[in-house]
Motif scaffolding. Structure first.
Motif, PDB file in Angstrom:
ATOM      1  N   GLU A 170       0.844  -1.190   0.000  1.00 22.70           N
ATOM      2  CA  GLU A 170       0.000   0.000   0.000  1.00 22.70           C
ATOM      3  C   GLU A 170       0.879   1.240   0.000  1.00 22.70           C
ATOM      4  OE1 GLU A 170      -2.773  -0.091   3.214  1.00 22.70           O
ATOM      5  OE2 GLU A 170      -3.624  -2.032   2.640  1.00 22.70           O
ATOM      6  N   THR A 171       0.668   2.099  -0.982  1.00 23.78           N
ATOM      7  CA  THR A 171       1.478   3.307  -1.115  1.00 23.78           C
ATOM      8  C   THR A 171       1.287   4.218   0.091  1.00 23.78           C
ATOM      9  OG1 THR A 171       1.258   3.194  -3.522  1.00 23.78           O
ATOM     10  CG2 THR A 171       1.973   5.290  -2.586  1.00 23.78           C
ATOM     11  N   ASN A 172       2.381   4.725   0.612  1.00 23.33           N
ATOM     12  CA  ASN A 172       2.345   5.682   1.720  1.00 23.33           C
ATOM     13  C   ASN A 172       2.435   7.090   1.148  1.00 23.33           C
ATOM     14  OD1 ASN A 172       2.728   7.283   3.942  1.00 23.33           O
ATOM     15  ND2 ASN A 172       4.625   6.315   4.619  1.00 23.33           N
ATOM     16  N   PRO A 173       1.343   7.863   1.167  1.00 18.26           N
ATOM     17  CA  PRO A 173       1.378   9.198   0.560  1.00 18.26           C
ATOM     18  C   PRO A 173       2.288  10.173   1.305  1.00 18.26           C
ATOM     19  CG  PRO A 173      -0.687   8.845   1.745  1.00 18.26           C
ATOM     20  CD  PRO A 173       0.036   7.529   1.732  1.00 18.26           C
ATOM     21  N   PHE A 174       2.712   9.823   2.507  1.00 21.83           N
ATOM     22  CA  PHE A 174       3.543  10.714   3.309  1.00 21.83           C
ATOM     23  C   PHE A 174       5.006  10.258   3.354  1.00 21.83           C
ATOM     24  CE2 PHE A 174      -0.754  10.571   5.208  1.00 21.83           C
ATOM     25  CZ  PHE A 174      -1.157  11.866   4.928  1.00 21.83           C
ATOM     26  N   PHE A 175       5.347   9.269   2.530  1.00 27.15           N
ATOM     27  CA  PHE A 175       6.687   8.684   2.597  1.00 27.15           C
ATOM     28  C   PHE A 175       7.778   9.723   2.364  1.00 27.15           C
ATOM     29  CE2 PHE A 175      10.323   6.643   0.420  1.00 27.15           C
ATOM     30  CZ  PHE A 175      10.743   5.808   1.443  1.00 27.15           C
ATOM     31  N   LYS A 176       7.621  10.549   1.344  1.00 26.38           N
ATOM     32  CA  LYS A 176       8.637  11.551   1.047  1.00 26.38           C
ATOM     33  C   LYS A 176       8.785  12.549   2.192  1.00 26.38           C
ATOM     34  CE  LYS A 176       8.753  13.179  -3.232  1.00 26.38           C
ATOM     35  NZ  LYS A 176       8.308  13.660  -4.567  1.00 26.38           N
ATOM     36  N   LYS A 177       7.671  13.004   2.713  1.00 24.29           N
ATOM     37  CA  LYS A 177       7.704  13.982   3.806  1.00 24.29           C
ATOM     38  C   LYS A 177       8.331  13.372   5.056  1.00 24.29           C
ATOM     39  CE  LYS A 177       4.751  17.153   6.434  1.00 24.29           C
ATOM     40  NZ  LYS A 177       3.351  17.628   6.642  1.00 24.29           N
ATOM     41  N   GLU A 178       7.943  12.133   5.363  1.00 26.66           N
ATOM     42  CA  GLU A 178       8.453  11.469   6.562  1.00 26.66           C
ATOM     43  C   GLU A 178       9.966  11.249   6.503  1.00 26.66           C
ATOM     44  OE1 GLU A 178       4.401   8.855   7.502  1.00 26.66           O
ATOM     45  OE2 GLU A 178       6.196   7.892   6.703  1.00 26.66           O
ATOM     46  N   ASN A 179      10.512  11.203   5.300  1.00 23.27           N
ATOM     47  CA  ASN A 179      11.933  10.921   5.143  1.00 23.27           C
ATOM     48  C   ASN A 179      12.727  12.111   4.606  1.00 23.27           C
ATOM     49  OD1 ASN A 179      12.365   7.833   5.697  1.00 23.27           O
ATOM     50  ND2 ASN A 179      10.426   8.003   4.588  1.00 23.27           N
ATOM     51  N   GLY A 180      12.121  13.287   4.674  1.00 25.16           N
ATOM     52  CA  GLY A 180      12.830  14.500   4.306  1.00 25.16           C
ATOM     53  C   GLY A 180      13.138  14.626   2.832  1.00 25.16           C
ATOM     54  N   LEU A 181      12.346  13.994   1.989  1.00 25.68           N
ATOM     55  CA  LEU A 181      12.558  14.060   0.546  1.00 25.68           C
ATOM     56  C   LEU A 181      11.721  15.174  -0.065  1.00 25.68           C
ATOM     57  CD1 LEU A 181      12.488  10.228  -0.214  1.00 25.68           C
ATOM     58  CD2 LEU A 181      14.499  11.678   0.042  1.00 25.68           C
ATOM     59  N   THR A 182      12.255  15.814  -1.089  1.00 27.42           N
ATOM     60  CA  THR A 182      11.577  16.925  -1.752  1.00 27.42           C
ATOM     61  C   THR A 182      11.118  16.487  -3.138  1.00 27.42           C
ATOM     62  OG1 THR A 182      13.575  17.793  -2.806  1.00 27.42           O
ATOM     63  CG2 THR A 182      13.141  18.470  -0.522  1.00 27.42           C
ATOM     64  N   ASP A 183      10.759  17.472  -3.969  1.00 24.64           N
ATOM     65  CA  ASP A 183      10.292  17.163  -5.322  1.00 24.64           C
ATOM     66  C   ASP A 183      11.435  17.058  -6.327  1.00 24.64           C
ATOM     67  OD1 ASP A 183       7.613  17.021  -4.604  1.00 24.64           O
ATOM     68  OD2 ASP A 183       7.317  19.178  -4.843  1.00 24.64           O
ATOM     69  N   LYS A 184      12.683  17.188  -5.875  1.00 21.05           N
ATOM     70  CA  LYS A 184      13.809  16.970  -6.786  1.00 21.05           C
ATOM     71  C   LYS A 184      13.847  15.500  -7.210  1.00 21.05           C
ATOM     72  CE  LYS A 184      16.936  20.557  -5.014  1.00 21.05           C
ATOM     73  NZ  LYS A 184      18.269  20.796  -4.384  1.00 21.05           N
ATOM     74  N   PRO A 185      14.466  15.202  -8.358  1.00 19.12           N
ATOM     75  CA  PRO A 185      14.539  13.799  -8.810  1.00 19.12           C
ATOM     76  C   PRO A 185      15.151  12.892  -7.742  1.00 19.12           C
ATOM     77  CG  PRO A 185      15.294  15.278 -10.534  1.00 19.12           C
ATOM     78  CD  PRO A 185      15.110  16.118  -9.314  1.00 19.12           C
ATOM     79  N   ILE A 186      14.579  11.702  -7.619  1.00 15.82           N
ATOM     80  CA  ILE A 186      15.040  10.708  -6.653  1.00 15.82           C
ATOM     81  C   ILE A 186      15.626   9.519  -7.404  1.00 15.82           C
ATOM     82  CG2 ILE A 186      14.336   9.077  -4.847  1.00 15.82           C
ATOM     83  CD1 ILE A 186      12.072  11.066  -4.159  1.00 15.82           C
ATOM     84  N   VAL A 187      16.851   9.157  -7.064  1.00 15.71           N
ATOM     85  CA  VAL A 187      17.458   7.947  -7.617  1.00 15.71           C
ATOM     86  C   VAL A 187      17.647   6.946  -6.477  1.00 15.71           C
ATOM     87  CG1 VAL A 187      19.479   6.919  -8.723  1.00 15.71           C
ATOM     88  CG2 VAL A 187      18.622   9.140  -9.498  1.00 15.71           C
ATOM     89  N   ALA A 188      17.037   5.791  -6.632  1.00 16.23           N
ATOM     90  CA  ALA A 188      17.163   4.722  -5.643  1.00 16.23           C
ATOM     91  C   ALA A 188      18.437   3.931  -5.917  1.00 16.23           C
ATOM     92  CB  ALA A 188      15.948   3.801  -5.709  1.00 16.23           C
ATOM     93  N   LEU A 189      19.194   3.656  -4.879  1.00 15.99           N
ATOM     94  CA  LEU A 189      20.400   2.833  -4.969  1.00 15.99           C
ATOM     95  C   LEU A 189      20.131   1.535  -4.232  1.00 15.99           C
ATOM     96  CD1 LEU A 189      23.051   5.599  -4.187  1.00 15.99           C
ATOM     97  CD2 LEU A 189      22.347   4.768  -6.447  1.00 15.99           C
ATOM     98  N   LEU A 190      20.155   0.424  -4.952  1.00 17.29           N
ATOM     99  CA  LEU A 190      19.865  -0.886  -4.365  1.00 17.29           C
ATOM    100  C   LEU A 190      21.131  -1.741  -4.446  1.00 17.29           C
ATOM    101  CD1 LEU A 190      17.029   0.339  -5.027  1.00 17.29           C
ATOM    102  CD2 LEU A 190      16.241  -1.986  -5.416  1.00 17.29           C
ATOM    103  N   PRO A 191      21.988  -1.686  -3.402  1.00 18.83           N
ATOM    104  CA  PRO A 191      23.259  -2.398  -3.456  1.00 18.83           C
ATOM    105  C   PRO A 191      23.172  -3.871  -3.106  1.00 18.83           C
ATOM    106  CG  PRO A 191      23.109  -1.168  -1.421  1.00 18.83           C
ATOM    107  CD  PRO A 191      21.849  -0.866  -2.195  1.00 18.83           C
TER     108      PRO A 191
END
Length: 364
Positions: A170-191
């Motif tokens: 289930e998508t968390n609509p507050f995920f970005k806010k809760e983790n201090g993320l903004t509207d700038k592009p997000i790149v996920a790193l999966l090591p």
């Protein structure tokens, strides 16, 4: 019914847990015991050995730890004999589980293998081992069924369990806010999820984050390691633990270590670059044994290059920057990947894999 289940890594723990939940529905008196992790335990399995103790990768790493691995095999055999299950269920983790299958079949146990060893990538001798020692093979990619049936193996395609897992998300609509993320592009790193894997992949990913000021870099961390394990590599990234699906749901692109995560990234429709590096010893052996053109599940399912794979020496800062910029900023490349993802989803589109797998085991 009594089931002994062996899963040797994080993804196996997840898929085995969903299977065990379905098996538990079949009988109020079901007993389940085995090797796995927290998800299997939550599904009602008594865990005798945690998969984190089994995380040996590559030929050299296995050779160095042979004494430990044989000790684990001896322990597993004793525990299976003591429990005396109706069915032994082996989940992925082929190097260990195929040895266990051979022993268990000779002991008279019914043996089910869920998520097939990649015999089509390595060598046909593995298919012969499965034919001799596995009563039922449950595969999760359509092309595997025809391959294994050529060897006379009792094979069922049950669908891909990632569909079930992602369907529960289930998508968390507050995920970005809760983790201090903004509207700038997000790149996920999966090591990756294993210590050795992360140690081999994360340094270059950390260096990559220093190259771009206007990108938010987020590492998909796993809670079996602390923050210091990730930040020791330097870099300008956040680490968010145990929230990979939340991260993929907001990511604009991803750099992904080859493995299950490449397919998960595709199912979330995130353009990606696939990377992989191991010890030179392990790589040289694998190069001589592997019989496939691609290593990522995305390309294997599509049977063509959908995502760029940077392997061993090709996994460099310059190459990774070049390919990442394509999937981030070149609309033609992005759109083509997303279109190909739709084809992959259609190819794999059998739902309720865990339920289907449980039904096949019950029939057996």
């Amino acid at each position: 019914m009594k089931y002994f289940i062996v899963a040797g890594e994080k993804s196996g723990d997840m898929h085995a847990a969903n299977l065990c939940l379905e098996l538990a529905k079949s009988s109020p008196n079901v007993e389940m015991m085995g090797w796995g992790g927290e998800k299997m335990e939550a599904a009602g399995v008594k865990i005798l050995k945690n998969y984190r103790e089994l995380a040996f990768m590559g030929f050299w790493e296995v050779i160095k730890n042979l004494a430990t691995i044989f000790g684990f095999l001896k322990l597993a055999k004793k525990q299976i004999l003591d429990f005396n299950p109706d069915v032994l269920i082996l989940v992925d983790y082929a190097g260990f589980n195929l040895k266990l299958a051979k022993w268990a079949k000779n002991q008279g146990f019914k043996v089910v293998y869920y998520i097939a060893p990649k015999a089509w990538a390595w060598r046909a001798s593995r298919a012969e081992t499965i034919r001799k020692y596995v009563d039922l093979l449950l595969v999760i990619f359509p092309f595997e069924k025809a391959f294994f049936e050529k060897y006379g193996i009792n094979t069922r395609f049950v669908g891909n369990p990632l569909f079930d897992e992602i369907a529960k998300f289930e998508t968390n609509p507050f995920f970005k806010k809760e983790n201090g993320l903004t509207d700038k592009p997000i790149v996920a790193l999966l090591p990756g999820s294993r210590k050795q894997e992360i140690e081999g992949m994360l340094q270059l990913m950390a260096n990559l984050t220093k190259e771009y000021a206007d990108i938010q870099w987020v590492v998909a961390g796993v809670s079996s390691f602390d923050m210091g394990f990730y930040t020791v590599y330097g870099g300008e990234f956040n680490v968010i633990f145990d929230k990979t699906y939340d991260l993929l749901s907001v990511a604009d692109a991803a750099v992904v270590t080859s493995g299950t995560a490449t397919l998960e990234t595709a199912l979330f429709k995130v353009p990606q670059v696939v990377v992989y590096k191991t010890s030179n010893f392990s790589y040289q052996i694998a190069k001589r044994l592997v019989q496939i053109k691609y290593i990522s599940l995305v390309n294997l399912v599509a049977q063509k290059e959908v995502v760029k794979e940077l392997i061993q020496r090709e996994y460099s800062l310059e190459n990774t920057k070049k390919e990442l910029e394509k999937v981030l900023f070149d609309n033609k490349v992005r759109d083509n990947q997303l279109m190909e993802y739709n084809g992959i989803i259609q190819t794999l589109g059998v739902v309720k894999a865990s339920e289907n797998a449980a039904l096949e085991i019950l029939k057996l």
